[in-house]
Design an enzyme around this catalytic site. Structure first.
Site, short mmCIF file in Angstrom:
data_model
loop_
_atom_site.label_atom_id
_atom_site.label_comp_id
_atom_site.label_asym_id
_atom_site.label_seq_id
_atom_site.Cartn_x
_atom_site.Cartn_y
_atom_site.Cartn_z
N GLY A 155 0.84 -1.19 0.00
CA GLY A 155 0.00 0.00 0.00
C GLY A 155 0.87 1.24 0.00
N ILE A 157 2.36 3.01 2.43
CA ILE A 157 3.59 2.99 3.22
C ILE A 157 4.59 2.01 2.61
CG2 ILE A 157 4.57 2.50 5.49
CD1 ILE A 157 1.88 3.34 6.70
N SER A 176 1.33 -8.73 -2.27
CA SER A 176 0.17 -7.93 -1.94
C SER A 176 -1.06 -8.62 -2.49
CB SER A 176 0.32 -6.52 -2.56
OG SER A 176 -0.61 -5.61 -1.99
N ARG A 177 -2.22 -8.22 -1.98
CA ARG A 177 -3.47 -8.84 -2.42
C ARG A 177 -3.76 -8.56 -3.88
NH1 ARG A 177 -7.29 -6.70 2.36
NH2 ARG A 177 -5.96 -4.88 1.97
N ALA A 237 4.41 -2.35 11.00
CA ALA A 237 2.97 -2.45 10.75
C ALA A 237 2.23 -2.65 12.08
CB ALA A 237 2.68 -3.58 9.77
N ARG A 238 2.00 -3.89 12.46
CA ARG A 238 1.39 -4.22 13.74
C ARG A 238 2.13 -5.40 14.33
NH1 ARG A 238 -0.40 0.16 13.86
NH2 ARG A 238 -2.57 0.84 14.14
N GLU A 267 2.01 -4.88 23.06
CA GLU A 267 2.51 -3.54 23.36
C GLU A 267 1.86 -2.96 24.62
OE1 GLU A 267 2.50 0.01 20.29
OE2 GLU A 267 3.39 -1.78 19.39
N HIS A 285 7.41 2.17 19.09
CA HIS A 285 6.29 2.58 18.23
C HIS A 285 6.40 4.06 17.83
CE1 HIS A 285 1.95 1.32 17.09
NE2 HIS A 285 2.40 2.21 16.24
N GLY A 287 6.68 5.10 14.59
CA GLY A 287 6.43 5.22 13.15
C GLY A 287 5.90 6.56 12.71
#
Length: 319
Positions: A155, A157, A176-177, A237-238, A267, A285, A287
């Site tokens: 995407g 980012i 990617s999708r 990302a996460r 986190e 974190h 970002g």
């Protein structure tokens, strides 16, 4: 005037924008708001401006009441929001994509450089006060030129990170999708591959996919074993996209060369197996942590909330 609850401290410009039109209740405590206090405060709210630290689920939506119209998340990721529960209750949920793209891509590239050039180790050595001496084999790292960056999630980012890596001479592959715009793919020289191939050929794997059931522990022991033993993993990302226990074991045993993390599974806790390792860079974190970006995120969230409360379509609804 409608009542808007802001679940934590955000830049004052966004608060002032909300207060110009509505009654605003802001949690300004030094710590994150407790669940009990959050449920109490949202009662009767028409809008909620939420931080990623707060879980917006059926319990919270019901505590707010049927008059609630909008939940404006001050984040691009929205794994803290139960979007179907919002939809079921007629509540519009929004997020803040776009405005944090460059800041997060900068952190991703920073982690790539820190991990591959062993900058964290060098900084810790200087601060320790230990004696050191330059030498031909002292803290040797890995160069990026001619190496392959594998981007998982292409995407905004992911594309911005790839653009920065290309400027450092890296080749780009991505998973990617869907295919990205052919013009962007041409600009980046990016080739779409399946995840298995990406892991096998990449010198650096950078994660930029959204988090959800399909990406929980997307990178686990099996995937880490598929990477080169000279490769590096970066996650901005996460946290739960990576199985931290498996990553700690892979780093400890030399199955991959290193890693750079800005996000964590639980986190702010970090898996204890990572804390004692020199070959992982750990950031708290950061970002989107620039004054400009955090202000832009808060302003976009405020604009989204104001739009819905005025009966208009928000700029960035979660679909």
């Amino acid at each position: 005037m409608s009542r808007v609850v802001v679940t934590g401290r955000i830049p004052e410009a966004a608060i002032e924008k909300l207060r110009a039109e509505h009654e605003v209740d802001v949690w300004e405590g030094p710590e994150s708001i407790s669940r009990e206090e959050l449920l109490r405060r949202v009662a009767g709210a028409d809008g909620i401006v939420s931080l990623l630290t707060e879980r917006v689920d059926a319990e919270l939506l019901d505590a707010a009441g049927p008059q609630l119209k909008v939940v404006a998340n001050v984040a691009v990721g929205y794994d803290n929001i139960d979007v179907p529960a919002c939809t079921e209750r007629g509540v519009i949920a929004t997020n803040t994509p776009g405005v944090l793209t460059d800041a997060t891509a900068d952190i991703a590239l920073s982690l790539i450089l820190m991990a591959t050039r062993r900058l964290g180790e060098g900084e810790r050595l200087i601060r320790s006060g230990e004696a050191w001496k330059w030498g031909m084999f002292f803290l040797l790292g890995s160069s990026l030129q001619g190496k392959t960056l594998g981007v998982v999630g292409m995407g905004g980012i992911g594309q911005a990170t790839a653009r920065r890596a290309k400027a450092f001479g890296m080749e780009i592959v991505y998973q990617s999708r869907s295919e990205i715009d052919p013009a962007i793919a041409g600009e980046l020289g990016a080739r779409r591959v399946e995840l298995d191939e990406l892991l096998a050929i990449s010198d650096v794997v950078s994660l930029h996919c959204p988090y959800g059931p399909a990406t929980h522990h997307l990178i686990g022991a099996e995937q880490l074993a598929a990477m080169k033993d000279s490769a590096f993993l970066v996650n901005t990302a996460r946290g739960p996209i990576v199985d931290e226990a498996a990553l700690a074991a892979a780093l400890r045993d030399g199955r991959i060369a290193g890693a750079g993390l800005d996000v964590y599974e639980k986190e702010p806790q970090v898996h204890p197996g990572l804390l004692g390792l020199d070959n992982v860079v750990l950031l708290p974190h950061l970002g989107s942590a620039t004054v400009e970006t955090r202000t832009a995120m808060a302003m976009l969230a405020a604009d989204n909330a104001l739009a819905v409360l005025s009966g208009e379509r928000p700029a960035t609804p979660i679909r």
